[in-house]
Enzyme design. Sequence first.
Site, PDB file in Angstrom:
ATOM      1  N   ILE A 114     -24.280  -3.604   1.148  1.00  0.00           N
ATOM      2  CA  ILE A 114     -23.488  -2.409   1.442  1.00  0.00           C
ATOM      3  C   ILE A 114     -22.147  -2.424   0.732  1.00  0.00           C
ATOM      4  O   ILE A 114     -21.346  -1.517   0.904  1.00  0.00           O
ATOM      5  CB  ILE A 114     -23.269  -2.268   2.957  1.00  0.00           C
ATOM      6  N   GLY A 115     -21.896  -3.442  -0.057  1.00  0.00           N
ATOM      7  CA  GLY A 115     -20.625  -3.507  -0.770  1.00  0.00           C
ATOM      8  C   GLY A 115     -20.683  -4.533  -1.873  1.00  0.00           C
ATOM      9  O   GLY A 115     -21.489  -5.466  -1.842  1.00  0.00           O
ATOM     10  N   GLU A 116     -19.823  -4.353  -2.854  1.00  0.00           N
ATOM     11  CA  GLU A 116     -19.762  -5.288  -3.968  1.00  0.00           C
ATOM     12  C   GLU A 116     -18.368  -5.263  -4.561  1.00  0.00           C
ATOM     13  O   GLU A 116     -17.765  -4.200  -4.694  1.00  0.00           O
ATOM     14  CB  GLU A 116     -20.800  -4.927  -5.041  1.00  0.00           C
ATOM     15  N   GLY A 117     -17.857  -6.416  -4.884  1.00  0.00           N
ATOM     16  CA  GLY A 117     -16.531  -6.512  -5.475  1.00  0.00           C
ATOM     17  C   GLY A 117     -16.445  -7.691  -6.408  1.00  0.00           C
ATOM     18  O   GLY A 117     -17.440  -8.365  -6.690  1.00  0.00           O
ATOM     19  N   SER A 118     -15.253  -7.965  -6.896  1.00  0.00           N
ATOM     20  CA  SER A 118     -15.075  -9.038  -7.864  1.00  0.00           C
ATOM     21  C   SER A 118     -15.295 -10.410  -7.247  1.00  0.00           C
ATOM     22  O   SER A 118     -15.615 -11.366  -7.946  1.00  0.00           O
ATOM     23  CB  SER A 118     -13.668  -8.963  -8.467  1.00  0.00           C
ATOM     24  N   THR A 119     -15.116 -10.547  -5.929  1.00  0.00           N
ATOM     25  CA  THR A 119     -15.302 -11.847  -5.291  1.00  0.00           C
ATOM     26  C   THR A 119     -16.739 -12.077  -4.859  1.00  0.00           C
ATOM     27  O   THR A 119     -17.119 -13.210  -4.576  1.00  0.00           O
ATOM     28  CB  THR A 119     -14.392 -11.983  -4.055  1.00  0.00           C
ATOM     29  N   GLY A 120     -17.539 -11.050  -4.777  1.00  0.00           N
ATOM     30  CA  GLY A 120     -18.914 -11.217  -4.352  1.00  0.00           C
ATOM     31  C   GLY A 120     -19.466  -9.943  -3.755  1.00  0.00           C
ATOM     32  O   GLY A 120     -18.975  -8.851  -4.026  1.00  0.00           O
TER      33      GLY A 120
ATOM     34  N   VAL B  80     -21.157  -7.862  -0.177  1.00  0.00           N
ATOM     35  CA  VAL B  80     -21.141  -7.771   1.281  1.00  0.00           C
ATOM     36  C   VAL B  80     -22.466  -7.172   1.722  1.00  0.00           C
ATOM     37  O   VAL B  80     -22.909  -6.166   1.182  1.00  0.00           O
ATOM     38  CB  VAL B  80     -19.976  -6.902   1.784  1.00  0.00           C
TER      39      VAL B  80
ATOM     40  N   ASP C  26      -0.644  -6.722   4.112  1.00  0.00           N
ATOM     41  CA  ASP C  26      -1.452  -5.660   3.502  1.00  0.00           C
ATOM     42  C   ASP C  26      -1.877  -4.643   4.562  1.00  0.00           C
ATOM     43  O   ASP C  26      -3.031  -4.232   4.617  1.00  0.00           O
ATOM     44  CB  ASP C  26      -2.679  -6.255   2.803  1.00  0.00           C
TER      45      ASP C  26
END
Length: 522
Positions: free
Chosen positions: A237-243, A245, A350
């Site tokens: 359900i998610g994707e980013g530079s760290t990996g 989700v 943040d």
Amino acid sequence: MNRTFSLRRKVKKSEISTPSNFEHRIHAGFDARSGTYTGLPKQWQALLGPPRSISRPKPMVDPSCITPVDVAELKTVIRGPSSSFRYNSPLPFGMTNSPMPSVARSNSLRISATASPVVNVSSARHSFRPTLPPVSQRGYPFNDPSYAPLPLRNQKPPMSTTFGVEKPHQYQQIITIVAPSRTTTPQLQPKSPSTPQAMRQQPKCTEGVSDEEFRNALKFVVDGTDPRSDLTDYKQIGEGSTGVVEAAYKISTKQIVAVKRMNLRKQQRRELLFNEVSILRQYQHPNIVRFFSSHLVDDELWVVMEFMEGGSLTDIVTATRMTEPQIATISRQVLGALDFLHARKVIHRDIKSDSILLKRDGTVKLTDFGFCGQLSEEVPRRRSLVGTPYWTAAEVIAREPYDTRADIWSFGIMLIEMVEGEPPFFNDQPFQAMKRIRDEHEARFSRHAKVSVELSELLSHCIVKDVNKRWPAKDLLRHPFFAKAQHSSSIAPLLLQLQGNTINGNNPPTHHHSSQITTVIQ
């Protein structure tokens, strides 16, 4: 010879026929309202990347002033279209027969842009860079030739800082192993605007620890079990530079959980993985997202957390109009989490609507702890520039020493978000917005906003440049405005309204601004 030329003149050119069976399958256009191209093939759209208006501002780290003990690098905010998260089912208030009930994005379940937007900064600004790994290895924004930190007024050499805690915890000792503190902070000297060639020629820093040493250190803060035998029905359900989700079904507890999977070998700064895991592991609070476990699985770190099916506060502030009792209900829960952290000398750094997640019953929880800072008697304040520009406190941008009250400024900006749908200066580029925050008067509600005297007064106690006049979270909770707060279930209608917009094909509106890049400065 003449005969040859005459023969050439007599040769007839072959006629080219007009196209036959022509089909115009691509009808590209431009949507002026959203600032995006329409009708492009998927391959072309992939090259362009998602439009800026889809992405929320994304934190980034300014390398020019990093306290040695701070471990905060570029963090990708995972975020995506609301329609992609809900498993194509409504949002029930009771469990269905399916083991995978309808869910929304949660717990950093936000899909980030595949192509990072470029921060538009004048090349005439000076670039301040300490000794860091080459920009080619650090990624955006460091490999952007137009990137430069915010110019300072009366810049002073940074103070050397050493890490100290009143009650050392195991995870803090491990961080010392992974990212040992330097005795002095590198002196920051102005340089002319860096060109890509000059940036590639920067000297390379040697790694402090090897992959195996880092892995062994990480074992001290994770569980020794393999979670895969207890998890099933994975859905990314998610994707980013760290990996990536994923949502998964936890067999032993019969519930949906969020699983962050981060490849240890693909992290730009691996020591950052300690930050969120350690904070979530140590601090449990009703308004902090619940941490279940963390595991080393092959070359990946898996973090299993509570799944927040209600989505983020950003979805609500951009798609609905909140009443003051609803604002008070959400704000009281956020301040409760901040009061808990601040009492333990932890700065979140943040705070914004993206970092606030909701349950379907209206419970509000704080997440995204990757930029937290720990204070102590030896280190009562921090100096590192960390935060998302539009929400960052003035003293943080000015690189003055700050403490937990920096979170209160960000909370005040979030109050403006809940009333007006976006933070102040959101039409400006990130660095221009930071300059205005630093140099101009404190932000207030716009003249067109219809707010009560109590809410306006609450904001004035949050967004004030004189830190000594800024109220701490425990005092804000006693403000008369919170007499309007109701039970958390009063937020449920907002979630239903948001769900109705999605079902009807009306996705929550996004901010259509060129400055839709989130900038976090460490």
